[in-house]
Scaffold this active site. Structure first.
Site, PDB file in Angstrom:
ATOM      1  CB  SER A  29     -44.475  32.552  -6.459  1.00  0.00           C
ATOM      2  OG  SER A  29     -43.868  31.534  -5.697  1.00  0.00           O
ATOM      3  CB  SER A  31     -42.410  29.925  -3.122  1.00  0.00           C
ATOM      4  OG  SER A  31     -42.247  28.937  -4.102  1.00  0.00           O
ATOM      5  CB  THR A  76     -39.495  30.087 -10.474  1.00  0.00           C
ATOM      6  OG1 THR A  76     -40.380  29.461 -11.384  1.00  0.00           O
ATOM      7  CG2 THR A  76     -39.906  31.529 -10.266  1.00  0.00           C
ATOM      8  CE  LYS A  80     -37.117  26.177 -11.976  1.00  0.00           C
ATOM      9  NZ  LYS A  80     -37.966  24.992 -12.004  1.00  0.00           N
ATOM     10  N   GLY A 144     -38.465  21.078 -18.601  1.00  0.00           N
ATOM     11  CA  GLY A 144     -37.619  21.160 -17.411  1.00  0.00           C
ATOM     12  C   GLY A 144     -38.103  20.268 -16.289  1.00  0.00           C
ATOM     13  CB  ALA A 145     -41.444  19.667 -14.817  1.00  0.00           C
ATOM     14  CE1 TYR A 230     -50.406  24.923  -8.115  1.00  0.00           C
ATOM     15  CE2 TYR A 230     -48.488  23.829  -9.052  1.00  0.00           C
ATOM     16  CZ  TYR A 230     -49.133  24.984  -8.665  1.00  0.00           C
ATOM     17  OH  TYR A 230     -48.518  26.201  -8.832  1.00  0.00           O
ATOM     18  N   GLY A 251     -50.566  16.770  -8.215  1.00  0.00           N
ATOM     19  CA  GLY A 251     -49.343  17.561  -8.302  1.00  0.00           C
ATOM     20  C   GLY A 251     -49.034  18.454  -7.117  1.00  0.00           C
TER      21      GLY A 251
HETATM   22  P1  ATR Z   1     -41.719  22.702 -17.911  1.00  0.00           P
HETATM   23  O1  ATR Z   1     -40.362  23.324 -17.990  1.00  0.00           O
HETATM   24  O2  ATR Z   1     -42.590  23.301 -16.848  1.00  0.00           O
HETATM   25  O3  ATR Z   1     -41.676  21.230 -17.832  1.00  0.00           O
HETATM   26  P2  ATR Z   1     -42.049  23.059 -20.754  1.00  0.00           P
HETATM   27  O4  ATR Z   1     -40.596  23.183 -20.922  1.00  0.00           O
HETATM   28  O5  ATR Z   1     -42.924  24.044 -21.425  1.00  0.00           O
HETATM   29  O6  ATR Z   1     -42.503  23.108 -19.228  1.00  0.00           O
HETATM   30  O7  ATR Z   1     -42.428  21.566 -21.176  1.00  0.00           O
HETATM   31  C1  ATR Z   1     -43.666  21.203 -21.510  1.00  0.00           C
HETATM   32  C2  ATR Z   1     -43.619  19.791 -22.104  1.00  0.00           C
HETATM   33  O8  ATR Z   1     -44.949  19.419 -22.315  1.00  0.00           O
HETATM   34  C3  ATR Z   1     -42.906  19.715 -23.423  1.00  0.00           C
HETATM   35  O9  ATR Z   1     -42.223  18.489 -23.522  1.00  0.00           O
HETATM   36  C4  ATR Z   1     -44.058  19.772 -24.429  1.00  0.00           C
HETATM   37  O10 ATR Z   1     -43.825  19.037 -25.611  1.00  0.00           O
HETATM   38  P3  ATR Z   1     -42.799  19.550 -26.763  1.00  0.00           P
HETATM   39  O11 ATR Z   1     -41.424  19.197 -26.272  1.00  0.00           O
HETATM   40  O12 ATR Z   1     -43.211  18.759 -27.951  1.00  0.00           O
HETATM   41  O13 ATR Z   1     -43.027  21.009 -26.899  1.00  0.00           O
HETATM   42  C5  ATR Z   1     -45.159  19.078 -23.672  1.00  0.00           C
HETATM   43  N1  ATR Z   1     -46.478  19.534 -24.097  1.00  0.00           N
HETATM   44  C6  ATR Z   1     -47.048  20.739 -23.837  1.00  0.00           C
HETATM   45  N2  ATR Z   1     -48.283  20.793 -24.361  1.00  0.00           N
HETATM   46  C7  ATR Z   1     -48.504  19.605 -24.975  1.00  0.00           C
HETATM   47  C8  ATR Z   1     -49.598  19.024 -25.710  1.00  0.00           C
HETATM   48  N3  ATR Z   1     -50.740  19.707 -25.924  1.00  0.00           N
HETATM   49  N4  ATR Z   1     -49.452  17.767 -26.185  1.00  0.00           N
HETATM   50  C9  ATR Z   1     -48.320  17.080 -25.984  1.00  0.00           C
HETATM   51  N5  ATR Z   1     -47.253  17.571 -25.309  1.00  0.00           N
HETATM   52  C10 ATR Z   1     -47.343  18.806 -24.807  1.00  0.00           C
END
Ligand code: ATR
Length: 285
Positions: A29, A31, A76, A80, A144-145, A230, A251
């Site tokens: 991290s 942070s 994290t 969460k 989540g983001a 980032y 980022g």
């Molecule tokens: P975080 O919580 O950090 O946002 P996450 O929950 O893993 O991370 O979310 C990643 C997002 O990126 C998801 O929406 C994922 O799509 P899916 O909902 O279809 O799984 C998307 N994502 C990750 N890799 C991808 C890729 N190669 N092409 C398109 N979307 C992708």
């Protein structure tokens, strides 16, 4: 015989206050660097540590926060949602998202907030030098983001949000956070003011840039293109957007600004954003 003390021993006393981050994994991290740089820049007698806390142990960490008078905790993966269920009160963004990335202690009372989304908006508006009120925004990805960004962009007064994601159910869940948000398709990127990548595509060691859900040929010079990745500082998406003359936002600012919001909430001081940014400045590549 004289006793020599180190700088650390001299700088930490019985009055030093503690904050930290809980997560698993958490040793990587950034942070601690960001927050400790802020304490140094403001002269605050606080220290910030990373605490590895295994899945299922968030309740124990919150009990410890009360027992040890820890002033603030960042939260994290994977805690969460569990923390959102266990604090005494949720701020509006955390309540909407059922997710907490930041806990403040007021006596034995714990209050949870979610500062990622507002961190993103602060970073975007600072980089652009203008408000995003009335803008149309495409948010690509629905994790989540993305959810925190949908919520915060709507609160910031955007006119319209379209969520684009390969899995429709996740897109629907994210879009349901704001009345101005709808689920769209990849082509909708062409018709908005601001495009935000929230997927891990472009991250060093992440999915191949060729798998990007954002088609570069839909981007125009009038677009603002933001990436929450980032590392590297300039992702392939941002490099392509920059090459056609679009404004780009990396980022790192979101990472720093979500910490700045937490710092301000915990300490009541204005965050020294420049010092916090310098603490995590990463090189390209
Ligand atoms: P975080 O919580 O950090 O946002 P996450 O929950 O893993 O991370 O979310 C990643 C997002 O990126 C998801 O929406 C994922 O799509 P899916 O909902 O279809 O799984 C998307 N994502 C990750 N890799 C991808 C890729 N190669 N092409 C398109 N979307 C992708």
């Amino acid at each position: 015989m004289s006793i020599s003390t180190s700088a650390v021993a001299e700088s930490i006393s019985g009055a030093t206050k503690l904050a930290g981050v809980i997560g698993d994994p958490v040793r990587h991290s950034l942070s601690p660097r960001i927050h400790n740089a802020a304490y140094e820049a403001t002269g605050l007698d606080w220290r910030f540590l990373a605490f590895p806390v295994a899945a299922g142990d968030a309740g124990g960490a919150l009990d410890a926060m009360r027992a040890l008078s820890i002033e603030g905790l960042s939260v994290t993966m994977p805690h969460k949602e569990a923390v959102a269920e266990r604090v005494d009160e949720l701020m509006p963004a955390a309540a909407a998202l059922a997710s907490v990335n930041c806990v403040r202690r007021e006596g034995s009372r714990l209050i949870g907030d979610s500062t990622d989304g507002i961190g993103f908006v602060r970073s975007l508006e600072a980089d652009l030098g203008r408000s995003i009120a009335d803008a149309s925004v495409a948010i690509v990805g629905a994790g989540g983001a993305a959810r925190s960004i949908v919520d915060a962009v709507a609160r910031a007064g955007a006119a319209r949000i379209v969520v684009v994601n390969r899995t429709a159910s996740a897109a629907e869940r994210a879009a349901s956070l704001a009345p101005i948000a709808t689920v769209g398709s990849a082509a909708d990127v062409a018709d908005v003011d601001i495009v935000v990548n929230t997927t891990s595509v472009g991250m060093a060691g992440g999915p191949a840039p060729e798998s990007s859900p954002i088609a570069i040929d839909l981007l125009r010079p009038a677009h603002v293109v933001a990436d929450i990745v980032y590392q590297p500082k300039e992702t392939p998406l941002l490099a392509a957007a920059s090459a056609i003359g679009a404004e780009t936002v990396g980022g790192l600012g979101m990472l720093v600004q979500q910490a700045a919001v937490a710092f301000e909430w915990w300490t009541g001081l204005r965050a020294p954003v420049e010092a916090m940014t310098a603490a995590v400045a990463v090189s390209d590549g």
